[in-house]
Design an enzyme around this catalytic site. Structure first.
Site, PDB file in Angstrom:
ATOM      1  N   GLU A 227       7.643  -7.120   5.918  1.00 18.08           N
ATOM      2  CA  GLU A 227       6.266  -6.610   5.830  1.00 18.08           C
ATOM      3  C   GLU A 227       6.004  -6.365   4.356  1.00 18.08           C
ATOM      4  OE1 GLU A 227       4.134  -6.028   8.389  1.00 18.08           O
ATOM      5  OE2 GLU A 227       5.501  -6.630   9.986  1.00 18.08           O
ATOM      6  N   CYS A 261      -1.020  -1.236   1.203  1.00 18.49           N
ATOM      7  CA  CYS A 261      -0.744  -2.683   1.245  1.00 18.49           C
ATOM      8  C   CYS A 261      -1.987  -3.455   1.649  1.00 18.49           C
ATOM      9  CB  CYS A 261       0.388  -2.968   2.212  1.00 18.49           C
ATOM     10  SG  CYS A 261       0.063  -2.390   3.885  1.00 18.49           S
TER      11      CYS A 261
HETATM   12  P1  NAD Z   1       9.743  -1.585  -2.928  1.00 17.45           P
HETATM   13  O1  NAD Z   1       9.940  -3.007  -2.523  1.00 17.45           O
HETATM   14  O2  NAD Z   1       9.965  -1.226  -4.335  1.00 17.45           O
HETATM   15  O3  NAD Z   1      10.695  -0.609  -2.070  1.00 17.45           O
HETATM   16  C1  NAD Z   1      10.689  -0.583  -0.660  1.00 17.45           C
HETATM   17  C2  NAD Z   1      12.026  -0.075  -0.170  1.00 17.45           C
HETATM   18  O4  NAD Z   1      13.025  -0.989  -0.577  1.00 17.45           O
HETATM   19  C3  NAD Z   1      12.454   1.288  -0.683  1.00 17.45           C
HETATM   20  O5  NAD Z   1      12.997   2.058   0.379  1.00 17.45           O
HETATM   21  C4  NAD Z   1      13.534   0.985  -1.694  1.00 17.45           C
HETATM   22  O6  NAD Z   1      14.560   1.943  -1.699  1.00 17.45           O
HETATM   23  C5  NAD Z   1      14.108  -0.317  -1.183  1.00 17.45           C
HETATM   24  N1  NAD Z   1      14.631  -1.178  -2.253  1.00 17.45           N
HETATM   25  C6  NAD Z   1      14.337  -1.146  -3.568  1.00 17.45           C
HETATM   26  N2  NAD Z   1      15.026  -2.102  -4.222  1.00 17.45           N
HETATM   27  C7  NAD Z   1      15.782  -2.720  -3.298  1.00 17.45           C
HETATM   28  C8  NAD Z   1      16.712  -3.807  -3.351  1.00 17.45           C
HETATM   29  N3  NAD Z   1      17.003  -4.444  -4.477  1.00 17.45           N
HETATM   30  N4  NAD Z   1      17.288  -4.200  -2.199  1.00 17.45           N
HETATM   31  C9  NAD Z   1      16.988  -3.585  -1.038  1.00 17.45           C
HETATM   32  N5  NAD Z   1      16.117  -2.573  -0.928  1.00 17.45           N
HETATM   33  C10 NAD Z   1      15.515  -2.153  -2.046  1.00 17.45           C
HETATM   34  O7  NAD Z   1       8.267  -1.222  -2.435  1.00 17.45           O
HETATM   35  P2  NAD Z   1       7.493   0.114  -2.667  1.00 17.45           P
HETATM   36  O8  NAD Z   1       7.117   0.214  -4.097  1.00 17.45           O
HETATM   37  O9  NAD Z   1       8.212   1.235  -2.034  1.00 17.45           O
HETATM   38  O10 NAD Z   1       6.179  -0.151  -1.784  1.00 17.45           O
HETATM   39  C11 NAD Z   1       5.070  -0.819  -2.264  1.00 17.45           C
HETATM   40  C12 NAD Z   1       5.051  -2.254  -1.779  1.00 17.45           C
HETATM   41  O11 NAD Z   1       5.183  -2.284  -0.365  1.00 17.45           O
HETATM   42  C13 NAD Z   1       3.742  -2.942  -2.079  1.00 17.45           C
HETATM   43  O12 NAD Z   1       3.988  -4.260  -2.482  1.00 17.45           O
HETATM   44  C14 NAD Z   1       3.027  -2.925  -0.745  1.00 17.45           C
HETATM   45  O13 NAD Z   1       2.064  -3.920  -0.580  1.00 17.45           O
HETATM   46  C15 NAD Z   1       4.157  -3.079   0.209  1.00 17.45           C
HETATM   47  N6  NAD Z   1       3.801  -2.557   1.519  1.00 17.45           N
HETATM   48  C16 NAD Z   1       3.674  -3.414   2.554  1.00 17.45           C
HETATM   49  C17 NAD Z   1       3.281  -2.927   3.793  1.00 17.45           C
HETATM   50  C18 NAD Z   1       3.117  -3.820   4.980  1.00 17.45           C
HETATM   51  O14 NAD Z   1       3.006  -3.305   6.081  1.00 17.45           O
HETATM   52  N7  NAD Z   1       3.093  -5.130   4.810  1.00 17.45           N
HETATM   53  C19 NAD Z   1       3.060  -1.563   3.956  1.00 17.45           C
HETATM   54  C20 NAD Z   1       3.211  -0.730   2.865  1.00 17.45           C
HETATM   55  C21 NAD Z   1       3.594  -1.226   1.645  1.00 17.45           C
END
Ligand code: NAD
Length: 480
Positions: A227, A261
């Protein structure tokens, strides 16, 4: 900076791979003991989850407020508390039917026999959630994973430490660690987490990290639901009600200060109506948010890094010829991380603001002459999570929906499709793969096992031994 009280920052403590593996082992063992939790057990887990949200509501609201340095209470109450509770109610109403094996067609060639699809729990599901709507994006997939009869491990975001701690306390209270195990920690923990051999991994986060997650999951052949984010285009059609469109776009864009998002990322407006649209946006933003500092209903930018990122997007656009229209309703000297709505005009694809997901209250507005140009431009970019089209003319709406791809869409609104429990929610291409919500959520966390049942009368015996006459007759009958 004088934002609202933030509480003491929580230090991020990493969880070692050994500890993560130990949690997974406990859950695996529980799956072996109870491989197919019955309807009542699942309802009981859903009830506990819903009840936990009710009883921890105030603590979650405070934690979110502390993490954001000011988070709209209305957004928190609606998006993080009410929506997941409503969704659990919806799941409970449908779960019995979803769990029933489905009868499938058996062709004459295979008769007499029956075929059914059994939906079996996958085992242990891993769920990784982001910071922007952290409770909703944890509880929502968790509800579907539990409804489908799985054990679940969760990794919460390190960017919202107070909320992650409060969510963890809530879930630890409601569930045994072999039912739901909640992990907090930083990126190192997250890397270890996504490397675990789960039976399914649902990741919500950015597209770049999504790639790493899929790579890690591939090592274990763990199926993934991703997602992700992206740039959701919003089109004001030639025959749209401009005022209504501006009001709804303004609401969708300013909710959580654009840190959604699904936030409208940029707007296409008929060229001769751009000024009218900008005026209407100003009017509605001022009406919705008459002042920004200390406004309990206006959400701050989550941290300094993201504030700097947004400022850099704006500076890059301006340095390349864009024009910014800042809507600061009370003309305040804004506190750090209180960002107003900023409409950006005269943008082009060379600017970072038109390449990266904005995830904040900046809104590029592009004028257009012909809707086909708009469709072409959208199709030239990575496929977005959502697309919003405003128009009275059904033909225009249909053309846009049929000729573009997006995870989901709204006609004459933004964002609200996420609240429809009975529709799949997910991205496509760069905005993700797979879906959950609705029955699709149950299916995402289930294995659809096709089961063929042969009665003791066995027509297949006719072809067990090489009796050419029967085989020839069958071939003649069916190969036509
Ligand atoms: P992110 O990708 O930085 O982090 C998301 C999660 O991944 C966190 O829990 C983090 O600890 C973990 N993470 C970070 N680096 C990682 C790695 N190398 N390997 C595995 N896990 C890792 O995202 P964010 O900044 O927390 O959220 C914002 C993003 O999420 C935006 O791009 C937004 O569009 C997206 N988003 C999507 C939806 C959806 O339903 N499609 C909903 C909300 C947010």
């Amino acid at each position: 900076m004088s934002v609202r009280p933030m509480g003491t920052p929580l230090s991020v403590q990493e969880v070692s791979r050994g500890e993560l593996q130990a949690l997974l082992d406990v859950q695996r063992q529980a799956c072996r003991v109870q491989p197919m939790p019955g309807y009542q057990d699942r309802i009981d887990r859903l009830n506990r989850l819903s009840q936990a949200l009710v009883s921890h509501k105030e603590k979650l609201i405070d934690a979110l407020d502390a993490d954001f340095g000011g988070r709209s209470r209305l957004v928190t109450e609606f998006a993080e508390i009410l929506m997941p509770i409503e969704n659990i109610r919806y799941i409970k109403r449908h779960l019995k039917r979803w769990m029933k094996p489905e009868r499938r067609h058996v062709s004459l060639l295979m008769a007499p026999a029956s075929a059914r699809v059994h939906h079996q729990p996958l085992g242990v599901a891993g769920i990784v959630s982001p910071w922007n709507v952290p409770v909703f994006l944890t509880v929502q997939p968790l509800s579907y994973a539990l409804a489908a009869g799985n054990r679940v491990m969760l990794k919460l975001s390190e960017i919202t430490p107070h909320t992650s701690a409060a969510t963890r306390r809530m879930l630890d209270e409601a569930f045994a660690p072999d039912e739901v195990a909640t992990v907090t920690g930083g990126v190192e923990t997250a890397r270890g987490f996504v490397g675990l051999p789960f039976d399914h991994l649902l990741f919500t986060g950015s597209t770049d990290v999504g790639r790493d997650v899929m790579r890690a999951a591939a090592e274990n052949l763990t199926p993934v639901t991703l997602e992700l984010g992206g740039k959701s285009p919003t089109i004001i059609g030639p025959d749209a009600d401009l005022e209504a469109a501006a009001e709804r776009i303004c609401f969708g864009k300013s909710m959580n200060s654009g840190q959604l998002c699904l936030a409208p990322d940029y707007v296409y407006c008929p060229r001769d109506k751009v000024d009218m649209f900008a005026t209407a946006m100003r009017k509605y933003f001022v009406r919705m948010h008459p002042y920004l500092n200390d406004n309990p209903e206006y959400t701050c930018i989550i941290n300094d890094r993201h504030e700097r990122r947004l400022e850099a997007l704006l500076e890059d656009a301006i340095s390349k010829g864009a024009r910014a229209d800042v809507v600061n309703p009370a003309n305040e000297k804004l506190d750090e991380r209180r960002m107003p709505l900023i409409m950006v005009f005269d943008v082009n694809d060379e600017m970072a603001i038109m390449q990266e997901e904005i995830f904040g209250p900046l809104l590029p507005v592009l004028g257009y002459d012909d809707i086909d140009q708009v469709i072409d431009a959208i199709n030239g970019r990575p496929r977005p999570l959502a697309l919003y089209i405003f128009d009275r003319d059904r033909k225009t709406v249909r053309r846009v929906l049929e000729q573009t791809h997006s995870g989901g869409a709204c006609i004459n609104d933004t964002v609200f499709h996420i609240g429809i429990h009975d529709m799949p929610f997910g991205g496509i291409g760069n905005s993700g793969m797979g879906a959950y919500h609705g029955r699709e959520g149950f299916l995402t966390f289930s294995h659809a096992k096709g089961v063929f049942r042969r009665p003791w009368i066995n027509s297949a015996r006719l072809i067990y031994t090489p009796r050419r006459r029967v085989a020839d007759w069958l071939l003649q009958l069916f190969v036509r």
